[in-house]
Motif scaffolding. Structure first.
Motif, mmCIF file in Angstrom:
data_model
loop_
_atom_site.group_PDB
_atom_site.id
_atom_site.type_symbol
_atom_site.label_atom_id
_atom_site.label_comp_id
_atom_site.label_asym_id
_atom_site.label_seq_id
_atom_site.Cartn_x
_atom_site.Cartn_y
_atom_site.Cartn_z
ATOM 1 N N SER A 183 0.853 -1.185 0.000
ATOM 2 C CA SER A 183 0.000 0.000 0.000
ATOM 3 C C SER A 183 0.885 1.230 0.000
ATOM 4 N N THR A 184 0.434 2.297 -0.637
ATOM 5 C CA THR A 184 1.221 3.523 -0.577
ATOM 6 C C THR A 184 1.087 4.172 0.798
ATOM 7 N N ASP A 185 0.011 3.857 1.507
ATOM 8 C CA ASP A 185 -0.124 4.295 2.899
ATOM 9 C C ASP A 185 0.796 3.416 3.750
ATOM 10 N N ARG A 186 1.713 4.057 4.471
ATOM 11 C CA ARG A 186 2.715 3.260 5.171
ATOM 12 C C ARG A 186 2.232 2.670 6.492
ATOM 13 N N ALA A 187 1.151 3.205 7.027
ATOM 14 C CA ALA A 187 0.754 2.796 8.378
ATOM 15 C C ALA A 187 0.487 1.294 8.511
ATOM 16 N N PRO A 188 -0.203 0.650 7.571
ATOM 17 C CA PRO A 188 -0.457 -0.786 7.749
ATOM 18 C C PRO A 188 0.832 -1.615 7.759
ATOM 19 N N ALA A 189 1.788 -1.281 6.884
ATOM 20 C CA ALA A 189 3.059 -2.009 6.879
ATOM 21 C C ALA A 189 3.816 -1.749 8.186
ATOM 22 N N GLN A 190 3.782 -0.502 8.616
ATOM 23 C CA GLN A 190 4.447 -0.145 9.876
ATOM 24 C C GLN A 190 3.889 -0.985 11.031
ATOM 25 N N ALA A 191 2.586 -1.142 11.048
ATOM 26 C CA ALA A 191 1.955 -1.950 12.098
ATOM 27 C C ALA A 191 2.390 -3.408 11.994
ATOM 28 N N ALA A 192 2.543 -3.911 10.765
ATOM 29 C CA ALA A 192 2.982 -5.303 10.579
ATOM 30 C C ALA A 192 4.401 -5.497 11.113
ATOM 31 N N TYR A 193 5.289 -4.515 10.858
ATOM 32 C CA TYR A 193 6.658 -4.634 11.372
ATOM 33 C C TYR A 193 6.694 -4.455 12.885
ATOM 34 N N ASP A 194 5.811 -3.585 13.422
ATOM 35 C CA ASP A 194 5.717 -3.453 14.890
ATOM 36 C C ASP A 194 5.368 -4.795 15.517
ATOM 37 N N LYS A 195 4.370 -5.446 14.944
ATOM 38 C CA LYS A 195 3.902 -6.719 15.479
ATOM 39 C C LYS A 195 4.983 -7.797 15.336
ATOM 40 N N GLY A 196 5.617 -7.841 14.174
ATOM 41 C CA GLY A 196 6.698 -8.812 13.953
ATOM 42 C C GLY A 196 7.853 -8.575 14.911
ATOM 43 N N ALA A 197 8.219 -7.304 15.091
ATOM 44 C CA ALA A 197 9.326 -6.977 16.001
ATOM 45 C C ALA A 197 8.994 -7.416 17.419
ATOM 46 N N ALA A 198 7.735 -7.269 17.830
ATOM 47 C CA ALA A 198 7.345 -7.678 19.184
ATOM 48 C C ALA A 198 7.463 -9.194 19.341
ATOM 49 N N ALA A 199 7.043 -9.937 18.333
ATOM 50 C CA ALA A 199 7.140 -11.405 18.410
ATOM 51 C C ALA A 199 8.604 -11.847 18.425
ATOM 52 N N ILE A 200 9.428 -11.194 17.624
ATOM 53 C CA ILE A 200 10.857 -11.527 17.596
ATOM 54 C C ILE A 200 11.493 -11.180 18.944
#
Lengths: 248, 248
Positions: free
Chosen positions: B81-98
């Motif tokens: 998506s050109t809107d970055r917020a959804p990708a940002q949220a995905a990396y936030d979630k991934g970073a938390a799991a890692i």
């Protein structure tokens, strides 16, 4: 006619020509060789590599543990000189020895530091031999991303540009190119370090620059550019990023 | 005091924190993975990787044969998506799991197409986690040198410059940058192909340009730019060299 045909069928076939492999070895650590390159080197009965100015070959050192005992080695002694003729003669001679092996039906694996087509001397063999022989290039890890990994410095993301500059460029050209760039990798720093530091200082970018020598090797050095040594070896690099937001 | 000391000695030590490895996998062919990356993946009990827009993960596909049965897999579903917020949220979630795995003393191997610091999404995890955890980046073969190898196209030699441009740049910017460059690699061509072709045509450089998609994979395509298809996939590239003498 019959006899001729039988004679032709019984004559030994000329051997099919060998393939020349230009194999990237990566920046120096033997385990940064790819699986494909490792397999090709292990199986090679003829290997070729350059040795600069009478020194031991860096390419051979990277691959040493993979080279089969008894493999034939074609060494190209390449003099370091601003006059190109002696190096040209060394590649002519190396290409002739490689061509003879290929004509005899043997594959030849040419060892290349980094990547064969990225500032690699394999290009000179490719220019001499690719018109007449099958040549396959196996890409390798370049010094640029190896240095970025060791400097913990993301190079380019999203729509950022990356500019790769050789250190021997003139001061004026380096200044203009760096001023105009986003991320910059300066290769072949070596004796050009004082000039490059001066340019980066004048642009106010010293704090954004990292100096790396011999990335991935035991003798590796990673320093802020401000702390770089007076004398840099040929295998040294400066990375500079103008700091886009790395968050996303 | 004595009792306290004994109690402290008997209490289980908190596990030492795990290390996060950002591992470059190269352009797609599984045997273009480095020996170091292969060893890390084979031994990993926790792996992480992005999957774009609900599709299968390309990174996981490259490494599939090396992943141990029973390894835990942290999948980051990254929307395109050109809107970055959804990708940002995905990396936030991934970073938390890692981070949770690292806190538990487990190492995590994050799979990255190409090289982690070269237009790789690993940079977003690095930005989130490198302040708190040990992170080690294993460089990989980039798509640029993989494409050059397949196109039989030396990229840069001696004092030549190489400019890496993302396809989404504007037509004006692409025109100015390409006109000013020596060798050019244009990444992320995809839907920007018509615009890029127009720019290169207008500069009279079409004959110097090669189109490559999915380099090193079975579905690979290598064509003169003039013969490129109407629709290019995201993993496509244009290489252009202005033809320095490759002889020496």
């Amino acid at each position: 006619m019959m006899g001729d045909a039988i004679g032709a069928a019984n004559a030994p076939l000329p051997p099919s020509r060998g393939v020349l492999y230009g194999v990237g070895l990566g920046p120096g650590a033997p385990d940064l060789i790819t699986l494909r390159a490792a397999r090709l080197i292990e199986r090679a009965s003829v290997i070729a590599y350059p040795a600069l100015a009478g020194a031991d070959s860096f390419a051979r050192a990277i691959a040493a543990d993979l080279i089969a005992p008894g493999a034939r080695e074609i060494v190209m002694d390449v003099p370091m000189s601003t006059d190109r003729a002696p190096a040209q003669a060394a590649y002519d001679k190396g290409a002739a020895a490689i061509a003879a092996a290929l004509d005899g039906g043997q594959d030849v694996v040419c060892l290349c530091e980094g990547d064969p087509f990225f500032y690699g001397s394999f290009m000179y063999l490719f220019a001499r031999l690719s018109g007449r022989y099958d040549v396959e290039v196996v890409p390798g890890v370049t010094s640029i991303t190896a240095c970025a990994a060791r400097a913990a410095m993301p190079l380019a993301a999203r729509n950022e540009r990356l500019t790769v500059l050789p250190g021997p460029l003139s001061e004026d050209e380096l200044r203009a190119r760096i001023a105009d760039a986003e991320s910059v990798a300066i290769m072949k720093v070596g004796r050009h370090l004082p000039k490059i530091r001066q340019v980066i200082d004048a642009l106010g970018l010293t704090d954004a620059a990292v100096y790396i020598e011999r990335a991935s090797l035991p003798q590796e050095v990673v320093l802020p550019l401000a702390d770089a040594p007076e004398n840099a070896p040929y295998f040294s690099m400066i990375l500079l990023t103008k700091g886009a937001d790395p968050w996303l």
